[in-house]
Design a protein around this motif. Structure first.
Motif, PDB file in Angstrom:
ATOM      1  N   ILE A 189       2.071   1.873  -3.500  1.00 43.49           N
ATOM      2  CA  ILE A 189       0.957   2.399  -4.294  1.00 43.49           C
ATOM      3  C   ILE A 189       0.727   3.876  -3.973  1.00 43.49           C
ATOM      4  O   ILE A 189       0.521   4.691  -4.876  1.00 43.49           O
ATOM      5  N   GLU A 190       0.785   4.235  -2.702  1.00 44.19           N
ATOM      6  CA  GLU A 190       0.615   5.639  -2.309  1.00 44.19           C
ATOM      7  C   GLU A 190       1.706   6.520  -2.909  1.00 44.19           C
ATOM      8  O   GLU A 190       1.448   7.662  -3.294  1.00 44.19           O
ATOM      9  N   GLN A 191       2.933   5.990  -2.978  1.00 38.79           N
ATOM     10  CA  GLN A 191       4.020   6.750  -3.603  1.00 38.79           C
ATOM     11  C   GLN A 191       3.664   7.081  -5.053  1.00 38.79           C
ATOM     12  O   GLN A 191       3.916   8.182  -5.530  1.00 38.79           O
ATOM     13  N   GLY A 192       3.062   6.126  -5.737  1.00 47.15           N
ATOM     14  CA  GLY A 192       2.642   6.356  -7.120  1.00 47.15           C
ATOM     15  C   GLY A 192       1.529   7.377  -7.220  1.00 47.15           C
ATOM     16  O   GLY A 192       1.529   8.222  -8.119  1.00 47.15           O
ATOM     17  N   LYS A 193       0.598   7.326  -6.284  1.00 48.90           N
ATOM     18  CA  LYS A 193      -0.511   8.285  -6.297  1.00 48.90           C
ATOM     19  C   LYS A 193      -0.015   9.704  -6.035  1.00 48.90           C
ATOM     20  O   LYS A 193      -0.599  10.669  -6.525  1.00 48.90           O
ATOM     21  N   ASP A 194       1.042   9.836  -5.232  1.00 48.15           N
ATOM     22  CA  ASP A 194       1.594  11.147  -4.894  1.00 48.15           C
ATOM     23  C   ASP A 194       2.500  11.717  -5.982  1.00 48.15           C
ATOM     24  O   ASP A 194       2.889  12.881  -5.917  1.00 48.15           O
ATOM     25  N   MET A 253      -1.693   0.663 -10.792  1.00 46.04           N
ATOM     26  CA  MET A 253      -1.342   1.387  -9.562  1.00 46.04           C
ATOM     27  C   MET A 253      -0.012   0.944  -8.973  1.00 46.04           C
ATOM     28  O   MET A 253       0.804   1.784  -8.586  1.00 46.04           O
ATOM     29  N   ALA A 310       1.553  13.848 -12.221  1.00 37.49           N
ATOM     30  CA  ALA A 310       1.056  13.188 -13.428  1.00 37.49           C
ATOM     31  C   ALA A 310       1.952  13.516 -14.618  1.00 37.49           C
ATOM     32  O   ALA A 310       2.445  14.638 -14.740  1.00 37.49           O
ATOM     33  N   ARG A 318       0.831  -1.206   0.000  1.00 39.24           N
ATOM     34  CA  ARG A 318       0.000   0.000   0.000  1.00 39.24           C
ATOM     35  C   ARG A 318       0.867   1.258   0.000  1.00 39.24           C
ATOM     36  O   ARG A 318       0.535   2.243  -0.656  1.00 39.24           O
ATOM     37  N   SER A 368       2.820   2.246 -11.074  1.00 39.19           N
ATOM     38  CA  SER A 368       3.032   3.675 -10.813  1.00 39.19           C
ATOM     39  C   SER A 368       3.840   3.854  -9.535  1.00 39.19           C
ATOM     40  O   SER A 368       4.730   4.703  -9.466  1.00 39.19           O
ATOM     41  N   GLY A 369       3.549   3.045  -8.538  1.00 41.13           N
ATOM     42  CA  GLY A 369       4.325   3.087  -7.298  1.00 41.13           C
ATOM     43  C   GLY A 369       5.771   2.702  -7.514  1.00 41.13           C
ATOM     44  O   GLY A 369       6.683   3.310  -6.943  1.00 41.13           O
TER      45      GLY A 369
END
Length: 136
Positions: free
Chosen positions: A27-32, A74, A35, A24, A77-78
């Motif tokens: 994954i959060e690293q990717g969301k942050d 996801m 873009a 998780r 991306s992380g």
């Protein structure tokens, strides 16, 4: 030698014992991550060898390497975010001296990624090394 931002991830991982929580976190690293401009998601920036769609856009200014990236998955991306923290801000020589496999082993990623994800991660690292070797 990894960038300090990567060392921060290593330290965070020392406090996260459960692999699901580590997953998780990645994954959060990717969301942050910022873009990637869709105009940069073109065949020239696409990374072959990944199960997911992956684009890496490198820049080299003043001998300093940076890249941005994007994926339709996801977790990938992380992984891009983790690689950005491993490499961004390093000189070309430093990028080439990074033993990415050994650095990522410090996170235990090799043990917890599917073979397809591991192959994709290797393909991203190879693309980064190719770009830097061509620029050096």
């Amino acid at each position: 030698m990894a960038a300090q931002a990567f060392e921060d991830i290593v330290e965070d991982f020392e406090f996260i014992e459960d692999w699901e929580d580590r997953y998780r976190y990645v994954i959060e690293q990717g969301k942050d991550m910022p873009a990637l401009d869709e105009a940069l998601c073109v065949p020239a920036t696409k990374v072959d060898g990944c199960a997911s769609q992956v684009w890496l856009h490198p820049t080299i200014e003043g001998g300093v390497f940076r890249f941005d990236g994007a994926s339709d998955a996801m977790i990938v991306s992380g992984l891009i975010a983790v690689l950005r923290k491993l490499y961004n801000g390093l000189s070309l020589a430093e990028v080439m001296s990074v033993d990415a496999r050994a650095e990522l082993e410090r996170l235990g990623l090799n043990e917890h990624l599917s073979s397809q994800r591991s192959n994709g991660l290797r393909a991203m690292i190879e693309r980064i090394r190719l770009v830097v070797s061509e620029a050096a």
